[in-house]
Design an enzyme around this catalytic site. Structure first.
Site, PDB file in Angstrom:
ATOM      1  N   GLY A  45      96.525  17.479  49.523  1.00 23.14           N
ATOM      2  CA  GLY A  45      96.240  16.099  49.143  1.00 23.14           C
ATOM      3  C   GLY A  45      97.533  15.344  48.908  1.00 23.14           C
ATOM      4  N   GLN A  50     102.739   8.717  45.387  1.00 28.28           N
ATOM      5  CA  GLN A  50     103.689   9.805  45.637  1.00 28.28           C
ATOM      6  C   GLN A  50     104.690   9.458  46.737  1.00 28.28           C
ATOM      7  OE1 GLN A  50     100.358  12.935  45.787  1.00 28.28           O
ATOM      8  NE2 GLN A  50     102.059  14.095  44.936  1.00 28.28           N
ATOM      9  N   CYS A  92     101.461  20.621  42.616  1.00 26.03           N
ATOM     10  CA  CYS A  92     101.589  19.218  43.007  1.00 26.03           C
ATOM     11  C   CYS A  92     102.868  19.044  43.816  1.00 26.03           C
ATOM     12  CB  CYS A  92     101.642  18.336  41.755  1.00 26.03           C
ATOM     13  SG  CYS A  92     101.805  16.589  42.128  1.00 26.03           S
ATOM     14  N   LEU A  93     102.770  18.319  44.919  1.00 26.19           N
ATOM     15  CA  LEU A  93     103.947  18.113  45.771  1.00 26.19           C
ATOM     16  C   LEU A  93     105.038  17.335  45.041  1.00 26.19           C
ATOM     17  CD1 LEU A  93     102.165  17.285  49.153  1.00 26.19           C
ATOM     18  CD2 LEU A  93     103.343  19.407  48.537  1.00 26.19           C
ATOM     19  N   HIS A 134      92.422  15.622  41.204  1.00 25.12           N
ATOM     20  CA  HIS A 134      93.882  15.665  41.080  1.00 25.12           C
ATOM     21  C   HIS A 134      94.516  14.401  41.658  1.00 25.12           C
ATOM     22  CE1 HIS A 134      97.890  17.861  41.314  1.00 25.12           C
ATOM     23  NE2 HIS A 134      98.091  16.842  42.125  1.00 25.12           N
ATOM     24  N   GLU A 135      94.080  14.031  42.866  1.00 21.31           N
ATOM     25  CA  GLU A 135      94.666  12.846  43.517  1.00 21.31           C
ATOM     26  C   GLU A 135      94.285  11.567  42.776  1.00 21.31           C
ATOM     27  OE1 GLU A 135      96.988  13.372  45.536  1.00 21.31           O
ATOM     28  OE2 GLU A 135      96.493  15.481  45.741  1.00 21.31           O
ATOM     29  N   HIS A 138      96.593  10.790  40.070  1.00 27.31           N
ATOM     30  CA  HIS A 138      97.838  10.151  40.523  1.00 27.31           C
ATOM     31  C   HIS A 138      97.712   8.625  40.519  1.00 27.31           C
ATOM     32  CE1 HIS A 138     100.598  13.306  41.641  1.00 27.31           C
ATOM     33  NE2 HIS A 138      99.691  13.947  42.317  1.00 27.31           N
TER      34      HIS A 138
END
Ligand code: ZN
Length: 148
Positions: A45, A50, A92-93, A134-135, A138
């Site tokens: 994702g 991000q 997480c990226l 999760h997204e 963000h």
């Protein structure tokens, strides 16, 4: 186009993102870039903040790598129903090397708009449900480290 992924503690990751008012060519281009960047990372994702864009947009693909890709696009997503709860081990990226167990809703119904501008509703559970939650965090400036 692959865009650079911002890492904690970049301030762009901490803001509440704005809704998309119209699915313009720029939005479609953003979605394409998010997908390309997510697949290249690789990740399951990626949210617009991000890559430094403060809009309520993210992409998710939780398909196992040996199966054909299935990209899901979320614009102005909203969780309209939640069921149960479950522990989710997440990375997480934007926080390389960090993994954390977070308590999530087990099942969700999420409403958003599609690339054609029409409303869509999705029922999700398991990994897909966790990835969406999760997204969505963000988009409200919430990072893994804060948990719930
Ligand atoms: Zn993340």
């Amino acid at each position: 186009m692959i865009r650079p992924i911002l890492h904690y503690p970049n301030r762009s990751l901490r803001q509440r993102c704005e809704p998309v008012h119209e699915v313009t060519r720029e939005i479609i281009s953003l979605v394409n870039d998010l997908a390309e960047t997510m697949y290249a990372a690789p990740g399951v994702g990626l949210a617009a903040p991000q890559v430094g864009v403060p809009l309520r947009v993210f992409v998710v693909d939780v398909t196992p790598s040996d199966k054909e890709a299935f990209l899901r696009v979320f614009i102005n997503p909203e969780i309209v129903h939640r069921t149960g709860s479950a522990d989710s081990l997440e990375g997480c990226l934007s926080l390389p090397g960090v993994n954390k167990v977070i308590e999530r809703s087990a099942g969700i119904i999420v409403r958003s708009i599609g690339l054609d501008g029409d409303p869509v509703e999705l029922v999700a559970d398991g990994l897909l449900s966790f990835a969406i939650q999760h997204e969505l965090d963000h988009l409200d400036g919430i990072l893994l480290t804060q948990g719930r």
